[in-house]
Scaffold this active site. Structure first.
Site, PDB file in Angstrom:
ATOM      1  N   GLU A 330      33.517  21.693  45.273  1.00 30.34           N
ATOM      2  CA  GLU A 330      33.238  22.897  46.050  1.00 30.34           C
ATOM      3  C   GLU A 330      33.229  22.564  47.535  1.00 30.34           C
ATOM      4  O   GLU A 330      32.514  21.652  47.963  1.00 30.34           O
ATOM      5  CB  GLU A 330      31.876  23.493  45.675  1.00 30.34           C
ATOM      6  CG  GLU A 330      31.827  24.179  44.338  1.00 30.34           C
ATOM      7  CD  GLU A 330      30.566  24.999  44.165  1.00 30.34           C
ATOM      8  OE1 GLU A 330      30.600  25.952  43.387  1.00 30.34           O
ATOM      9  OE2 GLU A 330      29.534  24.682  44.805  1.00 30.34           O
ATOM     10  N   CYS A 331      34.003  23.282  48.314  1.00 31.53           N
ATOM     11  CA  CYS A 331      33.998  23.182  49.773  1.00 31.53           C
ATOM     12  C   CYS A 331      34.210  21.733  50.214  1.00 31.53           C
ATOM     13  O   CYS A 331      35.321  21.215  50.126  1.00 31.53           O
ATOM     14  CB  CYS A 331      32.727  23.784  50.337  1.00 31.53           C
ATOM     15  SG  CYS A 331      32.867  24.241  52.083  1.00 31.53           S
TER      16      CYS A 331
END
Length: 446
Positions: A330-331
């Site tokens: 994520e990210c």
């Protein structure tokens, strides 16, 4: 004992909510009370400061991302063995999406849903009696949100305090203290918010100073009396909207570069029988090969890109893991899964190479907002067509998108089409999207 709750809110961001929340938690914990805390909205950083005081997982409540069942379940977890719960709001009290009340992601949604009274913190910088009409306007804005009192913040002098106190009292609200302006009380910030709790050089000493300040300058007895008994509903063990654990035993990157894992996900994954095995890429640790899935949370890999580029054991272990088991980023975790990461100085550092994209922190652009993601294919986050809710908050840009299949199609919080996001190749997936919850088939109503 029934948990009593109060929400710390303000007219805007930067008004002193986190300082007041931490001061209250530290002072009440010093009194021997069992304190808990929750953050409204999708922020990661403030809950880590809460956890440093309470010794409990930092949790979030979000009326746009979470179903009513999941809201109740998170609140039940937050109240377990807690005497006083402090709910720290995000942004301004009524700030959220342009949607009906109860579904906007606004702190006021949470206050109304659970019946939590609001302690309103007013920054007096650059103003005097004007804080009175501000307080009155917020207190009267919604019949479903109860503003029970005010704390004045960044007060310059005794005269300044008197002006503010008299104005707020004339508006019909009690004043529960005035935090005087002084050096050394501001938490350092960076591009995604506050510097993380784990990076604070003297967090224990700073929190002790805040507790001293609260005892001197706040009416703690009055604030405790203003807190209301909380009725969060029945406990459920499989609430609608809960993201299932991605594996039975999950290797989770956890260090200064990878720390943005939501507390409710970790808590409920464990409750579902999963085991979390933390490891540190910055220490060149690979994921435990006995795990069945690997999760690379967001964080600040751009600040550690040079060190991460030298983490040969981490990358070798991650690549071997990804041949047979799911790896999701994520990210910041997504950035590390790509071919390379360009730091703020424009220097390119090699990353894992498990997906084809290259990202840059030198070419900064703010991407911020609620997101609904619909999965394009089956994967570790769910089956094709599954909808997830969460948010995006990053400054990185994509220099080269690569040729991987997309992970999901995105919509904004108000339904605008934003196109495809992320990448998926074999067992590896990732995107800039942070997931908080799944979306049930029925429409959400809070």
């Amino acid at each position: 004992m029934t948990t009593r709750a109060i929400m710390v809110a303000a007219p805007r961001s930067g008004g002193g909510k986190t300082t007041l929340t931490l001061a209250l938690l530290a002072a009440l914990e010093r009194r021997g009370l069992r304190v808990g805390a929750v953050k409204t909205g999708p922020d990661y950083i403030d809950p880590a400061f809460h956890a440093a005081i309470t010794g409990r997982p930092g949790l979030n409540l979000d009326s746009w991302c979470m179903s009513p069942d999941l809201l109740h379940e998170v609140m039940q977890a937050a109240c377990q063995d807690v005497d006083v719960l402090v709910v720290e709001s995000a942004m301004g009290l009524f700030d959220g999406l342009s949607l009906p009340d109860g579904q906007r992601g606004a702190p006021s949604d949470i206050a109304a849903f659970f019946g939590i009274p609001v302690l309103f913190v007013l920054d007096m910088s650059g103003q005097g009696q004007s804080v009175g009409p501000i307080a009155k306007g917020f207190a009267q804005w919604s019949p479903h949100v109860q503003v029970n009192g005010v704390v004045l913040n960044r007060v310059a002098s005794a005269r300044h305090e008197r002006l503010g106190r008299e104005a707020v009292q004339a508006a019909g609200l009690p004043v529960y203290g005035a935090l005087m302006r002084q050096s050394g009380q501001t938490l350092p910030e960076r591009h995604l918010g506050l510097v993380q709790a784990r990076e604070h050089g003297n967090l224990a000493g700073w929190l002790a100073d805040l507790a001293d300040k609260a005892e001197r300058e706040l009416d703690l007895d009055g604030i405790l009396a203003a807190a209301a008994p909380l009725h969060s509903g029945r406990e459920m063990y499989n609430p609608a909207g809960l993201l299932p654990p991605p594996g039975q035993r999950i290797a989770v990157a956890d260090d200064a570069a990878f720390s943005f894992l939501y507390g409710h996900l970790a808590l409920f994954w464990r409750r579902a029988g999963a085991e979390l095995a933390p490891f540190s890429p910055l220490a060149d640790d690979p994921p435990d090969p006995s795990c069945t899935a690997c999760w690379l949370p967001g964080g600040y890999p751009e600040l550690h890109a040079g060190q991460l580029a030298q983490a040969t054991k981490f990358y070798a272990g991650l690549r071997a893991f990804a041949q047979t088991r799911p790896v999701h980023g994520e990210c910041g975790g997504f950035m590390v899964l790509g071919q390379g990461l360009e730091d703020a100085q424009g220097v390119r550092h090699g990353m894992a190479g498990l997906l084809g994209h290259t990202t840059s922190f030198a070419k900064r652009k703010l991407n911020l907002g609620y997101r609904e993601a619909t999965l394009v294919n089956d994967g570790v986050l769910g089956a094709r067509g599954a909808r997830l809710r969460g948010h995006e908050f990053h400054y990185a840009t994509v220099l080269d998108g690569g040729a991987d299949a997309p992970l999901a199609s995105l919509r904004s919080g108000i339904g605008e089409e934003l196109g495809m996001c992320g990448g998926q190749r074999g067992f590896v997936s990732g995107s800039f999207f942070h997931v908080l919850a799944t979306v049930a088939e029925q429409a959400q109503e809070v």
